[in-house]
Design a protein around this motif. Structure first.
Motif, PDB file in Angstrom:
ATOM      1  N   PHE A  24       0.811  -1.216   0.000  1.00 41.75           N
ATOM      2  CA  PHE A  24       0.000   0.000   0.000  1.00 41.75           C
ATOM      3  C   PHE A  24       0.848   1.272   0.000  1.00 41.75           C
ATOM      4  O   PHE A  24       0.520   2.242  -0.668  1.00 41.75           O
ATOM      5  CB  PHE A  24      -0.949  -0.009   1.199  1.00 41.75           C
ATOM      6  N   THR A  25       1.953   1.279   0.752  1.00 40.08           N
ATOM      7  CA  THR A  25       2.798   2.480   0.787  1.00 40.08           C
ATOM      8  C   THR A  25       3.769   2.548  -0.377  1.00 40.08           C
ATOM      9  O   THR A  25       4.324   3.614  -0.658  1.00 40.08           O
ATOM     10  CB  THR A  25       3.590   2.542   2.096  1.00 40.08           C
ATOM     11  N   LYS A  26       3.997   1.399  -1.049  1.00 39.09           N
ATOM     12  CA  LYS A  26       4.946   1.306  -2.162  1.00 39.09           C
ATOM     13  C   LYS A  26       6.374   1.635  -1.748  1.00 39.09           C
ATOM     14  O   LYS A  26       7.227   1.945  -2.590  1.00 39.09           O
ATOM     15  CB  LYS A  26       4.538   2.245  -3.315  1.00 39.09           C
ATOM     16  N   ALA A  27       6.665   1.604  -0.444  1.00 39.34           N
ATOM     17  CA  ALA A  27       8.009   1.915   0.036  1.00 39.34           C
ATOM     18  C   ALA A  27       8.978   0.796  -0.359  1.00 39.34           C
ATOM     19  O   ALA A  27       8.649  -0.384  -0.260  1.00 39.34           O
ATOM     20  CB  ALA A  27       8.009   2.101   1.543  1.00 39.34           C
ATOM     21  N   SER A  28      10.167   1.192  -0.799  1.00 38.83           N
ATOM     22  CA  SER A  28      11.168   0.198  -1.188  1.00 38.83           C
ATOM     23  C   SER A  28      11.735  -0.481   0.052  1.00 38.83           C
ATOM     24  O   SER A  28      11.805   0.114   1.139  1.00 38.83           O
ATOM     25  CB  SER A  28      12.295   0.873  -1.969  1.00 38.83           C
ATOM     26  N   ILE A  29      12.168  -1.712  -0.113  1.00 35.31           N
ATOM     27  CA  ILE A  29      12.809  -2.460   0.974  1.00 35.31           C
ATOM     28  C   ILE A  29      14.301  -2.179   0.895  1.00 35.31           C
ATOM     29  O   ILE A  29      14.957  -2.473  -0.107  1.00 35.31           O
ATOM     30  CB  ILE A  29      12.514  -3.965   0.839  1.00 35.31           C
TER      31      ILE A  29
END
Length: 893
Positions: A486-491
């Motif tokens: 949902f946040t599309k934050a990269s790992i």
């Protein structure tokens, strides 16, 4: 003085007035001559010019003769117009009848001398008055090129010059930098060597040079007179300033050339220009150093932030591990792990899927999948989770207790519960389970493996995720799949390193829980009753002792009869040392806090306080305090008061942070407003620059367009200054003692010229008031803004009235203007940023006044409509130096 008015008219309006021809006619009549000529002596040219005649008026102004040429003969007599030691001109009479003319000529000489000296003084005054505009120019320019261009324009205005040229020194040459009335196309060359005779002479003459009819070989137009001076920047020659050809005034002057006064003014202007130029160079260098320092600071802060995040996450790993080790319930361990991986207070992944290994069939079996569904109100879910997390002071405690209440059997879990994933020959699961490798699937890797892992990609519906092995003492227990759908934050790499640490501790914790679960089942029938009793006892004790809210119970005498562990962090004493003592033994801070409880005994009603600050042993803390009556026998007897202290320090700080973020949002609005406000002036500048190019040879049009461009640039400067001032988060306040009435008089003097141009009078009605202790410059700005607004809002021939008075320890100032009263709906919005009723305005003037008066000085500002106008008020507290503790401190931080 019969000739004075005619002579004055001639000096003021020139030959078109025919004033000297009238003087000649009057002299001819008095002397009964056939004709009369009047010549004035122009000493710079050493010749006489015909200015008045009774014969042929077309010869006036163009006829010039030397003194020797005018010799008396039988047909004419020549008379000198002179004063002691000074020849003013001559009068030629043709065939006079013998009347004596000495008295007439003396009277004419005196009139000529007085008028000539008057206009010389008038011209000098105008030049020196124009010099005052240089100061505004120097402080209004923000870059060297603009300063040079505006400076040459202003010099042309001061010296009434046709052409001003500035040649800047570059190595051994002087290069044309900018000019007024001239461009590169009118120069025969724009680069002059240091060996050039004129250039060398100017550069070596610190007092400048003055020449009449000099020969200048690098310009394409005639040079009648010139003044020039070197421009030095400290001990370095910056360039040469050359001024050519004085503009002929409307009236008559004996000389149309530059003089020593012009040279002195040019030299002084060059000296001031050097100071302004050095200031700009210093500011630019300082700005570059500040930018470099900011970059270093940002890099350092970024590094610190990365280290802080890493250490924070290491603490999170420790907290998650502690929470899992503290529980022997396998399902609870699962939930603690998933909650620790997804909680916003912890690692913050959007979703976490747990698969447990089934060795019998070489498959991974779906156990739990924690995270929101696409159809859920995700933001609300996360906010609620964050709110619950804030009730716990310790993350391990939060994970343990929240896991107990967490239901993970619904939602996403229903999609994978019991689902089998065979790991042998699977490109990802085989490496994770059998080789114990953590796999980070990036979008690129997912695209490469999409055919072989399409079932997994379809289930997750993301193209980036990480698969983490849970490693026990001897083998892989299961895997966890994490993503940020949902946040599309990269790992990040930091996340990967943290997950490797969790993999080992989580696997061991799950293995221990599995072993314990097996042992528990074997002894369940024997220990069930005992465990239930222990659990209930511990649970009831935990409700009080493990609450993140401090609880204190007081009796009627103020004695503490019960409290929980959280009280220890407030008093700094063990719980046992607190119980049995009266609250007034802990100091004045707690007397106020717990003294409120005594009011509950009187009223029997609960009392609540919000954001109550207490100076605890750990420093300043903020609490939401509630005082609840403790009844016995169904509300018949009041036994005591329960005081709960909920530590809301973090929420309080977050609220302050939220306000800071709102300021950032306001800065966004500032940026939008800047774009809007700058668009119109820039469009006007562009349009008139094009017009200026087309009419560069027309002096009248050029002057008109340059004036418009100058106004628009000043308007741009005003907009930028107001926005910068309003957007400052911190202002240095230099408080001094001063008399406000004196400051108001000073401001009224400044504003009188603007008011008089509009036919508006400013009236000041002071009252005896004490001195105030405030920042004089900031209060001056408020006065200028209010009086300026009042002038602009007043009708023609209106009035602005400023009053001061003293009431209840406060000095109050009012600014009233006549005209249409302000409407209530407008008055309510006046102090709102960017609201304006003006065609040109940023809408920040009054908000800045409000910031200065209320935020910086603790005062108040407001507006009141009147029957015949509008009146603004602002009040300031009368404080002595040191009273408020804010002397020379930053306000607004």
């Amino acid at each position: 003085m019969r000739f004075f008015n005619l002579v004055f008219d001639f000096f003021e309006n020139g030959y078109s007035s025919k004033a000297m021809c009238k003087v000649a006619e009057e002299i001819r009549q008095i002397c009964q001559a056939e004709g009369c000529d009047i010549f004035l002596f122009e000493n710079k040219k050493d010749e006489l010019r015909l200015v008045g005649t009774t014969r042929d008026e077309s010869l006036t102004g163009t006829t010039k003769v030397s003194i020797k040429e005018l010799q008396a003969d039988e047909n004419r007599e020549v008379y000198d117009l002179k004063l002691p030691g000074k020849l003013l001109g001559v009068v030629v009479l043709y065939k006079p009848k013998g009347t004596k003319v000495e008295d007439i000529l003396e009277e004419l000489s005196i009139s000529l001398d007085w008028v000539q000296r008057y206009f010389q003084i008038l011209d000098d005054c105008e030049r020196y008055r124009n010099m005052t505009f240089l100061t505004e120019l120097f402080y209004g320019c923000n870059n060297p090129l603009e300063l040079k261009e505006q400076f040459t324009n202003q010099i042309a205005q001061i010296l009434k010059a046709e052409v001003v040229m500035f040649f800047e020194k570059e190595d051994d040459n002087y290069v044309f930098s900018c000019g007024y009335g001239v461009d590169k196309g009118q120069l025969l060359t724009s680069m002059l060597p240091s060996s050039h005779p004129l250039v060398g002479k100017i550069a070596k003459e610190p007092d400048g040079i003055l020449q009449t009819k000099p020969k200048i070989d690098f310009i394409s137009f005639e040079c009648k007179s010139m003044v020039a001076t070197p421009v030095n920047l400290e001990d370095k020659l910056l360039g040469l300033l050359i001024v050519v050809n004085k503009i002929q005034p409307k009236g008559y002057r004996p000389s149309y050339s530059f003089d020593q006064t012009d040279l002195q003014i040019l030299k002084e202007a060059a000296r001031r220009f050097s100071l302004a130029f050095s200031r700009l160079i210093y500011q630019q260098n300082l700005a570059k150093q500040i930018e470099t320092l900011k970059k270093y600071t940002q890099d350092y802060e970024k590094l610190i932030e990365e280290q802080r995040i890493y250490l924070k996450k290491m603490d999170l790993v420790h907290a998650i591990s502690n929470a899992m080790r503290s529980s022997y319930d396998l399902t609870n361990v699962y939930k603690i792990l998933l909650l620790g991986l997804t909680s916003g207070r912890s690692l913050g992944f959007n979703r976490a899927m747990l698969l447990i290994r089934n060795r019998k069939i070489d498959a991974l079996e779906g156990k739990f999948w924690l995270g929101p569904l696409e159809t859920d109100n995700i933001e609300q879910i996360w906010k609620e989770a964050e709110r619950r997390a804030l009730n716990y002071g310790d993350l391990s405690q939060y994970l343990r207790e929240e896991a107990m209440m967490l239901d993970v059997s619904k939602g996403l879990t229903e999609r994978i519960a019991g689902k089998l994933f065979f790991y042998k020959e699977h490109p990802i699961f085989e490496r994770v389970v059998l080789r114990r490798k953590l796999i980070h699937v990036t979008p690129e890797l997912a695209e490469t493996l999409k055919n072989s892992i399409k079932d997994l990609l379809r289930l997750l519906d993301v193209d980036e995720f990480v698969v983490v092995p849970l490693i026990g003492k001897w083998d892989t227990i299961g895997v966890v799949i994490l993503d940020n759908k949902f946040t599309k934050a990269s790992i990040t790499q930091t996340d990967i390193e943290i997950l490797r640490l969790i993999a080992d501790s989580a696997g061991l914790a799950i293995e221990n829980a599995m072993n314990y679960e097996e042992l528990r089942k074997k002894t369940e029938s024997l220990e069930q009753q005992k465990n239930m009793i222990d659990y209930l006892r511990k649970f009831s004790e935990s409700i009080l002792q493990n609450l993140s809210t401090a609880v204190v119970v007081l009796d009627k005498s103020g004695k503490i009869i019960e409290c929980n562990k959280m009280v220890e962090s407030i008093f700094g004493l063990p719980r046992e040392a607190v119980i049995g003592r009266t609250y007034d033994e802990f100091g004045p801070a707690y007397q106020d806090l717990f003294g409120v409880a005594m009011k509950v005994f009187e009223t029997g009603e609960p009392i609540s306080l919000s954001n109550y600050m207490v100076e605890t042993v750990a420093g300043e803390r903020y609490f939401d305090v509630k005082y609840s009556p403790m009844w016995e026998n169904y509300g018949e007897t009041l036994m005591g008061v329960i005081v709960t202290l909920d530590d809301v320090t973090e929420q309080y700080k977050m609220e302050q942070e939220r306000k800071s973020k709102e300021k950032l949002i306001l800065l966004g609005e500032v940026a939008a407003r800047v774009a809007h406000e700058l668009r119109n002036p820039i469009t006007v500048l562009g349009g008139f620059l094009n017009r200026l190019k087309k009419n560069i040879s027309d002096p009248v049009a050029r002057e008109k367009y340059l004036e418009i461009l100058s106004r628009e640039i000043e308007h741009l400067q005003e907009i930028v200054n107001e926005i910068l001032d309003f957007s400052k988060t911190s202002v240095k306040i230099d408080r001094v003692k001063f008399q406000l009435n004196e400051l108001i008089n000073e401001v009224i003097v400044l504003m009188n010229e603007k008011a008089s141009k509009q036919g508006i009078t400013i009236e000041f009605q002071p009252s005896p008031i004490p001195e105030i202790f405030a920042d004089r410059n900031r209060i001056k700005r408020v006065l200028i803004n209010l009086i300026q607004n009042a002038i602009e809002a007043s009708p023609e021939n209106g009035k602005v009235v400023v009053r001061t008075f003293y009431e209840q320890g406060k000095v109050i100032t009012s600014v009233f203007n006549t005209g249409e009263p302000i409407k209530d709906e407008v008055a309510r919005k006046l102090f709102t940023p960017f609201f304006t009723t003006k065609t040109y305005g940023t809408g920040l003037g009054l908000p800045i006044c409000k910031k200065i008066v209320e935020d910086e000085h603790g005062g108040r500002i407001w507006v009141e409509p009147r029957l015949n106008g509008t009146e603004f008020f602002f009040e300031l507290p009368v404080e002595k130096e040191g009273e408020d503790g804010k002397t020379s401190k930053d306000i607004g931080r």
